[in-house]
Scaffold this motif. Structure first.
Motif, PDB file in Angstrom:
ATOM      1  N   LEU A  17      16.068 -11.102  -1.357  1.00 12.97           N
ATOM      2  CA  LEU A  17      17.444 -10.898  -0.896  1.00 12.97           C
ATOM      3  C   LEU A  17      17.769  -9.402  -0.810  1.00 12.97           C
ATOM      4  CD1 LEU A  17      19.392 -13.688  -2.816  1.00 12.97           C
ATOM      5  CD2 LEU A  17      19.152 -13.484  -0.338  1.00 12.97           C
ATOM      6  N   LEU A  18      17.356  -8.640  -1.802  1.00  9.93           N
ATOM      7  CA  LEU A  18      17.564  -7.190  -1.759  1.00  9.93           C
ATOM      8  C   LEU A  18      16.850  -6.586  -0.552  1.00  9.93           C
ATOM      9  CD1 LEU A  18      17.221  -5.976  -5.470  1.00  9.93           C
ATOM     10  CD2 LEU A  18      19.254  -5.866  -4.019  1.00  9.93           C
ATOM     11  N   ARG A  19      15.639  -7.047  -0.315  1.00 13.33           N
ATOM     12  CA  ARG A  19      14.880  -6.533   0.829  1.00 13.33           C
ATOM     13  C   ARG A  19      15.556  -6.925   2.143  1.00 13.33           C
ATOM     14  NH1 ARG A  19      10.451  -8.409  -0.632  1.00 13.33           N
ATOM     15  NH2 ARG A  19       9.573  -6.600  -1.664  1.00 13.33           N
ATOM     16  N   ALA A  20      16.123  -8.135   2.192  1.00 12.86           N
ATOM     17  CA  ALA A  20      16.831  -8.572   3.403  1.00 12.86           C
ATOM     18  C   ALA A  20      18.056  -7.704   3.657  1.00 12.86           C
ATOM     19  CB  ALA A  20      17.233 -10.042   3.273  1.00 12.86           C
ATOM     20  N   VAL A  21      18.773  -7.334   2.596  1.00 11.48           N
ATOM     21  CA  VAL A  21      19.926  -6.435   2.757  1.00 11.48           C
ATOM     22  C   VAL A  21      19.470  -5.125   3.379  1.00 11.48           C
ATOM     23  CG1 VAL A  21      21.622  -5.060   1.500  1.00 11.48           C
ATOM     24  CG2 VAL A  21      21.296  -7.457   0.908  1.00 11.48           C
ATOM     25  N   ARG A  55      20.661   6.620   5.781  1.00  9.97           N
ATOM     26  CA  ARG A  55      19.208   6.579   5.851  1.00  9.97           C
ATOM     27  C   ARG A  55      18.595   6.707   4.462  1.00  9.97           C
ATOM     28  NH1 ARG A  55      14.996   9.831   5.467  1.00  9.97           N
ATOM     29  NH2 ARG A  55      13.125   9.339   6.700  1.00  9.97           N
ATOM     30  N   THR A  56      19.122   7.625   3.654  1.00  8.96           N
ATOM     31  CA  THR A  56      18.605   7.798   2.291  1.00  8.96           C
ATOM     32  C   THR A  56      18.782   6.522   1.480  1.00  8.96           C
ATOM     33  OG1 THR A  56      19.072  10.177   2.323  1.00  8.96           O
ATOM     34  CG2 THR A  56      18.844   9.139   0.165  1.00  8.96           C
ATOM     35  N   ALA A  57      19.936   5.879   1.612  1.00 14.29           N
ATOM     36  CA  ALA A  57      20.200   4.652   0.851  1.00 14.29           C
ATOM     37  C   ALA A  57      19.284   3.515   1.298  1.00 14.29           C
ATOM     38  CB  ALA A  57      21.668   4.252   1.011  1.00 14.29           C
ATOM     39  N   ILE A  58      19.057   3.392   2.606  1.00 13.64           N
ATOM     40  CA  ILE A  58      18.200   2.318   3.119  1.00 13.64           C
ATOM     41  C   ILE A  58      16.771   2.500   2.626  1.00 13.64           C
ATOM     42  CG2 ILE A  58      17.192   1.322   5.215  1.00 13.64           C
ATOM     43  CD1 ILE A  58      19.863   2.134   6.627  1.00 13.64           C
ATOM     44  N   VAL A  59      16.233   3.712   2.753  1.00 13.17           N
ATOM     45  CA  VAL A  59      14.865   3.970   2.299  1.00 13.17           C
ATOM     46  C   VAL A  59      14.750   3.756   0.798  1.00 13.17           C
ATOM     47  CG1 VAL A  59      13.058   5.725   2.095  1.00 13.17           C
ATOM     48  CG2 VAL A  59      14.381   5.544   4.202  1.00 13.17           C
ATOM     49  N   SER A  60      15.756   4.190   0.051  1.00 12.81           N
ATOM     50  CA  SER A  60      15.736   4.001  -1.404  1.00 12.81           C
ATOM     51  C   SER A  60      15.680   2.529  -1.765  1.00 12.81           C
ATOM     52  CB  SER A  60      16.973   4.652  -2.041  1.00 12.81           C
ATOM     53  OG  SER A  60      16.990   6.046  -1.821  1.00 12.81           O
ATOM     54  N   LEU A  61      16.472   1.711  -1.082  1.00 15.97           N
ATOM     55  CA  LEU A  61      16.480   0.277  -1.371  1.00 15.97           C
ATOM     56  C   LEU A  61      15.128  -0.350  -1.026  1.00 15.97           C
ATOM     57  CD1 LEU A  61      18.123  -2.087  -2.390  1.00 15.97           C
ATOM     58  CD2 LEU A  61      19.100  -2.357  -0.098  1.00 15.97           C
ATOM     59  N   GLY A 228      13.631 -11.400   4.080  1.00 10.18           N
ATOM     60  CA  GLY A 228      13.004 -10.510   3.112  1.00 10.18           C
ATOM     61  C   GLY A 228      11.519 -10.745   2.982  1.00 10.18           C
ATOM     62  N   ARG A 229      11.120 -11.996   3.116  1.00 16.23           N
ATOM     63  CA  ARG A 229       9.704 -12.322   2.990  1.00 16.23           C
ATOM     64  C   ARG A 229       8.896 -11.778   4.161  1.00 16.23           C
ATOM     65  NH1 ARG A 229       7.191 -18.429   2.106  1.00 16.23           N
ATOM     66  NH2 ARG A 229       5.003 -17.762   1.926  1.00 16.23           N
ATOM     67  N   TRP A 230       9.482 -11.810   5.365  1.00 12.77           N
ATOM     68  CA  TRP A 230       8.787 -11.372   6.567  1.00 12.77           C
ATOM     69  C   TRP A 230       9.268  -9.994   7.008  1.00 12.77           C
ATOM     70  CZ3 TRP A 230       4.632 -13.957   8.089  1.00 12.77           C
ATOM     71  CH2 TRP A 230       4.477 -15.273   7.634  1.00 12.77           C
ATOM     72  N   SER A 231       9.568  -9.153   6.051  1.00 10.58           N
ATOM     73  CA  SER A 231      10.167  -7.853   6.352  1.00 10.58           C
ATOM     74  C   SER A 231       9.249  -6.963   7.185  1.00 10.58           C
ATOM     75  CB  SER A 231      10.554  -7.137   5.057  1.00 10.58           C
ATOM     76  OG  SER A 231       9.419  -6.991   4.208  1.00 10.58           O
TER      77      SER A 231
END
Length: 253
Positions: A17-21, A55-61, A228-231
């Protein structure tokens, strides 16, 4: 006899779920970038804090969840063969990104973007899996290192060698390379180290925080878990699809 794994197998839904966000956020960011590229909006994605902070927040997540996933994989006894198979997928995808960006942005194509960085960091995180709580302060040092590079280069000009195209993947430079995506080892290794350390702590002390087996997620939650699984597939496909659709819409208009 080895201890029984707390999570015997399978992906855990809250990590996906975190990865999907991160994926949805990244998609919205890239869609805005594409609109700007085609002249439909006018934004400065390279200097405007509204966009650079996102961008920084997305890469960090992304990298934090990658660290969490590595913690779970080790807890579940992931074999070396499976690790290297997944690593090869990430590294191969990174090469595809470089090739695609070379076609679209020949003067600023991606030489060391997020997938390139993840490929290198996965190996380091795997090799340092037994470092325990030391990864927290080491992560701080990794994040701080690029900020120390410019004054160090001013004091010792020989350190300018780190500005070389062959060494810019380290992140110890005072001039950013001209590229559409740049995720060097430093500072970003620190974020993945923190994710790994947080995941191992949660598995020992709060295993339920990481969620349930992903296959048990219901409804809309299940759809997000699948994203998230198929990210990796989504990462590779979303930009060509969006760019193609915008181009087609402009031609029809």
């Amino acid at each position: 006899m080895p201890a029984e794994p707390r999570h015997p197998g399978g992906r855990l839904d809250r990590i996906d779920l975190l990865r999907a966000v991160a994926m949805l956020w990244m998609t919205a960011y890239h869609f805005s970038f594409d609109l700007n590229h085609f002249g439909l909006i006018s934004q400065d994605f390279y200097r405007d804090p509204f966009w650079t902070t996102q961008r920084t927040a997305i890469v960090s997540l992304f990298l934090f969840t990658a660290g969490l996933s590595q913690a779970v994989a080790l807890e579940q006894g992931q074999t070396a063969a499976r690790f290297w198979r997944r690593w090869a997928q990430v590294a191969g995808a990174a090469l595809l990104v470089t090739a695609g960006s070379l076609i679209m942005f020949p003067r600023s194509f991606i030489t060391f973007g997020v997938l390139h960085g993840i490929a290198v960091m996965l190996i380091i995180v795997r090799l340092t899996a037994g470092w325990g709580a030391w990864r927290w302060p080491l992560g701080v040092l990794a994040v701080a290192a690029p900020m120390l590079a410019p004054p160090a280069m001013a004091a010792w000009p020989a350190l300018e060698v780190f500005n070389s195209p062959w060494l810019n993947w380290l992140g110890l430079m005072n001039r950013l390379p001209v590229t559409e995506d740049y995720v060097p080892l430093l500072p970003w290794l620190g974020v993945m180290w923190w994710g790994m350390a947080a995941g191992q702590w949660a598995l020992r002390h709060r295993p339920n925080w990481l969620g349930r087996p992903a296959s048990s997620a219901p409804g809309a939650r299940h759809a997000l878990v699948l994203l998230g699984r198929w990210s990796l597939s989504h990462y590779l496909l979303h930009q060509p699809v969006m760019i193609g659709l915008i181009w087609l819409a402009l031609q029809l208009r």
